[in-house]
Design a protein around this motif. Structure first.
Motif, PDB file in Angstrom:
ATOM      1  N   UNK A   1       0.826  -1.217   0.000  1.00 60.59           N
ATOM      2  CA  UNK A   1       0.000   0.000   0.000  1.00 60.59           C
ATOM      3  C   UNK A   1       0.856   1.262   0.000  1.00 60.59           C
ATOM      4  N   UNK A   2       2.055   1.169   0.543  1.00 59.50           N
ATOM      5  CA  UNK A   2       2.943   2.330   0.596  1.00 59.50           C
ATOM      6  C   UNK A   2       3.925   2.366  -0.570  1.00 59.50           C
ATOM      7  N   UNK A   3       3.711   1.460  -1.534  1.00 56.42           N
ATOM      8  CA  UNK A   3       4.522   1.497  -2.737  1.00 56.42           C
ATOM      9  C   UNK A   3       5.812   0.718  -2.677  1.00 56.42           C
ATOM     10  N   UNK A   4       6.056  -0.009  -1.609  1.00 52.51           N
ATOM     11  CA  UNK A   4       7.255  -0.847  -1.541  1.00 52.51           C
ATOM     12  C   UNK A   4       7.122  -2.007  -2.521  1.00 52.51           C
ATOM     13  N   UNK A   5       8.182  -2.271  -3.251  1.00 51.37           N
ATOM     14  CA  UNK A   5       8.182  -3.332  -4.258  1.00 51.37           C
ATOM     15  C   UNK A   5       8.814  -4.605  -3.666  1.00 51.37           C
ATOM     16  N   UNK A   6       8.012  -5.637  -3.570  1.00 49.30           N
ATOM     17  CA  UNK A   6       8.456  -6.906  -3.000  1.00 49.30           C
ATOM     18  C   UNK A   6       8.662  -7.896  -4.142  1.00 49.30           C
ATOM     19  N   UNK A   7       9.922  -8.264  -4.399  1.00 50.02           N
ATOM     20  CA  UNK A   7      10.237  -9.219  -5.458  1.00 50.02           C
ATOM     21  C   UNK A   7      10.350 -10.616  -4.895  1.00 50.02           C
ATOM     22  N   UNK A   8       9.594 -11.546  -5.480  1.00 51.48           N
ATOM     23  CA  UNK A   8       9.563 -12.927  -4.978  1.00 51.48           C
ATOM     24  C   UNK A   8       9.926 -13.865  -6.121  1.00 51.48           C
ATOM     25  N   UNK A   9      10.910 -14.729  -5.891  1.00 47.96           N
ATOM     26  CA  UNK A   9      11.371 -15.698  -6.881  1.00 47.96           C
ATOM     27  C   UNK A   9      11.294 -17.097  -6.281  1.00 47.96           C
ATOM     28  N   UNK A  10      11.017 -18.093  -7.115  1.00 51.78           N
ATOM     29  CA  UNK A  10      10.915 -19.474  -6.636  1.00 51.78           C
ATOM     30  C   UNK A  10      11.906 -20.391  -7.324  1.00 51.78           C
ATOM     31  N   UNK A  11      12.395 -21.399  -6.595  1.00 53.07           N
ATOM     32  CA  UNK A  11      13.300 -22.416  -7.133  1.00 53.07           C
ATOM     33  C   UNK A  11      12.900 -23.782  -6.583  1.00 53.07           C
TER      34      UNK A  11
ATOM     35  N   UNK B   1      17.007  -6.949  -8.477  1.00 51.11           N
ATOM     36  CA  UNK B   1      17.603  -5.856  -7.697  1.00 51.11           C
ATOM     37  C   UNK B   1      17.192  -4.491  -8.245  1.00 51.11           C
ATOM     38  N   UNK B   2      16.930  -4.425  -9.551  1.00 51.39           N
ATOM     39  CA  UNK B   2      16.499  -3.162 -10.151  1.00 51.39           C
ATOM     40  C   UNK B   2      15.020  -2.888  -9.884  1.00 51.39           C
ATOM     41  N   UNK B   3      14.239  -3.950  -9.839  1.00 50.99           N
ATOM     42  CA  UNK B   3      12.790  -3.785  -9.780  1.00 50.99           C
ATOM     43  C   UNK B   3      12.219  -3.856  -8.369  1.00 50.99           C
ATOM     44  N   UNK B   4      12.993  -4.346  -7.397  1.00 48.87           N
ATOM     45  CA  UNK B   4      12.427  -4.613  -6.073  1.00 48.87           C
ATOM     46  C   UNK B   4      13.194  -3.899  -4.969  1.00 48.87           C
ATOM     47  N   UNK B   5      12.459  -3.515  -3.923  1.00 47.14           N
ATOM     48  CA  UNK B   5      13.074  -2.971  -2.708  1.00 47.14           C
ATOM     49  C   UNK B   5      13.404  -4.088  -1.718  1.00 47.14           C
ATOM     50  N   UNK B   6      12.617  -5.166  -1.771  1.00 48.41           N
ATOM     51  CA  UNK B   6      12.788  -6.330  -0.898  1.00 48.41           C
ATOM     52  C   UNK B   6      12.793  -7.570  -1.784  1.00 48.41           C
TER      53      UNK B   6
ATOM     54  N   UNK C   1      12.629 -11.795  -1.827  1.00 46.94           N
ATOM     55  CA  UNK C   1      12.283 -13.010  -1.082  1.00 46.94           C
ATOM     56  C   UNK C   1      12.445 -14.209  -2.001  1.00 46.94           C
ATOM     57  N   UNK C   2      13.094 -15.247  -1.503  1.00 41.26           N
ATOM     58  CA  UNK C   2      13.262 -16.488  -2.255  1.00 41.26           C
ATOM     59  C   UNK C   2      12.390 -17.582  -1.648  1.00 41.26           C
ATOM     60  N   UNK C   3      11.549 -18.198  -2.484  1.00 39.71           N
ATOM     61  CA  UNK C   3      10.802 -19.401  -2.101  1.00 39.71           C
ATOM     62  C   UNK C   3      11.643 -20.585  -2.555  1.00 39.71           C
ATOM     63  N   UNK C   4      12.252 -21.279  -1.619  1.00 38.18           N
ATOM     64  CA  UNK C   4      13.273 -22.274  -1.952  1.00 38.18           C
ATOM     65  C   UNK C   4      12.858 -23.683  -1.549  1.00 38.18           C
ATOM     66  N   UNK C   5      12.547 -24.498  -2.553  1.00 39.14           N
ATOM     67  CA  UNK C   5      12.358 -25.927  -2.281  1.00 39.14           C
ATOM     68  C   UNK C   5      13.657 -26.655  -2.637  1.00 39.14           C
ATOM     69  N   UNK C   6      14.742 -26.219  -1.993  1.00 40.64           N
ATOM     70  CA  UNK C   6      16.075 -26.756  -2.280  1.00 40.64           C
ATOM     71  C   UNK C   6      16.689 -27.488  -1.098  1.00 40.64           C
ATOM     72  N   UNK C   7      16.283 -27.149   0.126  1.00 42.07           N
ATOM     73  CA  UNK C   7      16.865 -27.771   1.305  1.00 42.07           C
ATOM     74  C   UNK C   7      17.755 -26.821   2.078  1.00 42.07           C
ATOM     75  N   UNK C   8      17.958 -27.135   3.343  1.00 40.47           N
ATOM     76  CA  UNK C   8      18.620 -26.222   4.275  1.00 40.47           C
ATOM     77  C   UNK C   8      20.048 -25.876   3.858  1.00 40.47           C
ATOM     78  N   UNK C   9      20.811 -26.840   3.365  1.00 38.72           N
ATOM     79  CA  UNK C   9      22.208 -26.562   3.036  1.00 38.72           C
ATOM     80  C   UNK C   9      22.321 -25.611   1.847  1.00 38.72           C
ATOM     81  N   UNK C  10      21.474 -25.801   0.851  1.00 39.40           N
ATOM     82  CA  UNK C  10      21.451 -24.869  -0.278  1.00 39.40           C
ATOM     83  C   UNK C  10      21.025 -23.480   0.182  1.00 39.40           C
ATOM     84  N   UNK C  11      20.036 -23.419   1.078  1.00 35.15           N
ATOM     85  CA  UNK C  11      19.558 -22.120   1.558  1.00 35.15           C
ATOM     86  C   UNK C  11      20.663 -21.356   2.292  1.00 35.15           C
TER      87      UNK C  11
END
Length: 454
Positions: free
Chosen positions: A127-137, A167-172, A174-184
């Motif tokens: 609502x305040x215009x912050x851009x949240x970028x979310x990517x999944x793997x 990095x250009x399009x988002x202020x924040x 977030x990675x949705x990672x179905x890779x496992x703890x060691x990769x994270x």
């Protein structure tokens, strides 16, 4: 100042007995944040479906997607249970009615183009215009995806590719990672520009998150035991000033009205849809994990016939019940719920003898197994087809085993992932048969062997 709230689930594996509480909690929290004019996002990090549950099996996962829609999830990534446990067309149609984004940066069609239901990432605006970028793997089971008709790319290189535009399009980020703890943990150390990694696949959990450098890791275990929450606080320049994570224990959440009735409805719907007759048995097929029976022999023989090999082996613990009388598709799911595929390896006689000798360990049948697609409890005794013993000598199809000869050997794929027969199987080429599960082979055999009674 601005606060963004994120709720996340992962590795539910169709444990829908926890879903009524999770749904009630998420809807209540979402309403609370909206009343406070706060932004809230809901993410699932994969393996939401698991075909052991009759509701999931009967709907090929689409029923699970309806549950996420009802909860108004923002986005999800896929896990291996979505990715390699559904035939191509079933996965390709799984999200037809999804009202949320499916974010998987490393999943492509064979032609290298994303399927129309996949995005590598999405930018959400608060609502305040912050851009949240979310990517999944999703986890890198490239060979299995290829056998099913997909192309899976290496996740870290795919992440590097998309971080520049993010990095250009988002202020924040977030990675949705179905890779496992060691990769994270590795990603957090290597890519400090990622603010939050929401993890899955290895069923790990962090009660209050884990900080690796600049990055906050969140994870909510498995089976819906927990729901995760992450809060991100930003200043007026849209710079992150603080991040925190907590877990909610689902058993401590208030129970919704008619909770058990709703849980039972999931199973009943699935059972009704799967109540399709396969055959009628003239005599029972007996289940016993600690003794060879007519049922375990049938499964071993069927595996060999399906794969057309010299010999085969199964573990009796794969069968979880006895079949008698009329047999339905639901019955086959109940006695063989595992998402386990047939596999063939070629071994020399000496290598085959080493594998067989290892199966004779008297403690092995009592070994309790978790993961690897196994949905039972104990391993059970090993049951062979085309293999017999006379004193200390092994015979393959009536002839004494020849150490220098090559034999084709069929077995459940769970034995080929590096946890069993470590001196032999990890180094051999594997031929996996997908998308068929062992219960599909049983259905094929029962329909062929037991003619309908008229």
């Amino acid at each position: 100042m601005e606060s963004i709230y994120i709720y996340h689930t992962n590795d539910l594996h169709s444990h829908l007995e926890h879903w009524p509480r999770i749904q009630q909690f998420l809807m209540a929290r979402k309403e609370l944040h909206q009343q406070n004019n706060e932004d809230v996002f809901l993410f699932d990090i994969g393996d939401f479906i698991d075909r052991w549950h009759p509701f999931t099996e009967a709907t090929k996962g689409k029923g699970n997607i309806t549950l996420l829609n009802e909860c108004q999830f923002t986005a999800a990534t896929i896990g291996n249970n979505e990715g390699v446990n559904l035939p191509f067309e079933d996965l390709n149609q799984l999200y037809d009615n999804a009202q949320f984004d499916v974010l998987v940066a490393n999943l492509f069609q064979k032609n290298g183009i994303y399927p129309d239901w996949v995005k590598p990432y999405e930018i959400y605006h608060t609502k305040k215009g912050t851009r949240v970028g979310v990517i999944g793997l999703t986890a890198y089971f490239s060979h299995l995806y290829e056998l099913l008709g997909w192309k899976l790319t290496e996740p870290i290189s795919e992440l590097q590719r998309w971080l520049a535009p993010l990095k250009k399009e988002a202020d924040v980020i977030i990675l949705l990672s179905h890779l496992g703890i060691h990769h994270d943990e590795h990603i957090a150390a290597e890519f400090p520009e990622i603010d939050v990694i929401l993890g899955a696949h290895t069923h790990h959990f962090f009660e209050k998150g884990e900080h690796v450098g600049n990055t906050l890791l969140g994870a909510a275990g498995k089976y819906g035991y927990y729901v995760g929450q992450v809060a991100i606080h930003l200043n007026e320049k849209k710079t992150v000033t603080h991040k925190e994570a907590i877990l909610y224990d689902v058993k401590e959440l208030p129970a919704p009205r008619n909770e058990q009735e709703r849980i039972d409805t999931f199973s009943k719907k699935g059972k009704d849809l799967l109540n399709q007759r396969v055959t009628t048995l003239s005599e029972p097929l007996i289940h016993d994990p600690f003794q060879e029976t007519n049922f375990s022999r049938l499964l071993s023989r069927t595996l060999r016939e399906w794969c057309n090999t010299d010999c085969a082996m199964i573990n009796a613990g794969l069968l979880l019940g006895t079949l008698s009388g009329e047999v339905t598709i639901y019955d086959l799911l109940e006695v063989c719920p595992h998402p386990i595929n047939p596999c063939v390896v070629e071994l020399t006689g000496l290598e085959l003898q080493r594998v067989i000798s290892e199966t004779k360990d008297e403690s092995l049948p009592y070994k309790q197994i978790k993961g690897l697609g196994f949905r039972g409890t104990v391993l059970g005794v090993f049951v062979y087809e085309g293999i017999c013993f006379e004193k200390n000598t092994i015979f393959i199809n009536g002839s004494e085993i020849d150490h220098g000869k090559n034999y084709t050997f069929a077995l459940p794929d769970m034995f080929t992932f590096g946890h069993f027969f470590k001196d032999v199987l990890p180094f051999k080429q594997k031929n996996y048969f997908l998308p068929e599960f062992l219960r599909d082979l049983l259905k094929w055999k029962l329909e062929m062997q037991y003619l309908p009674i008229t």
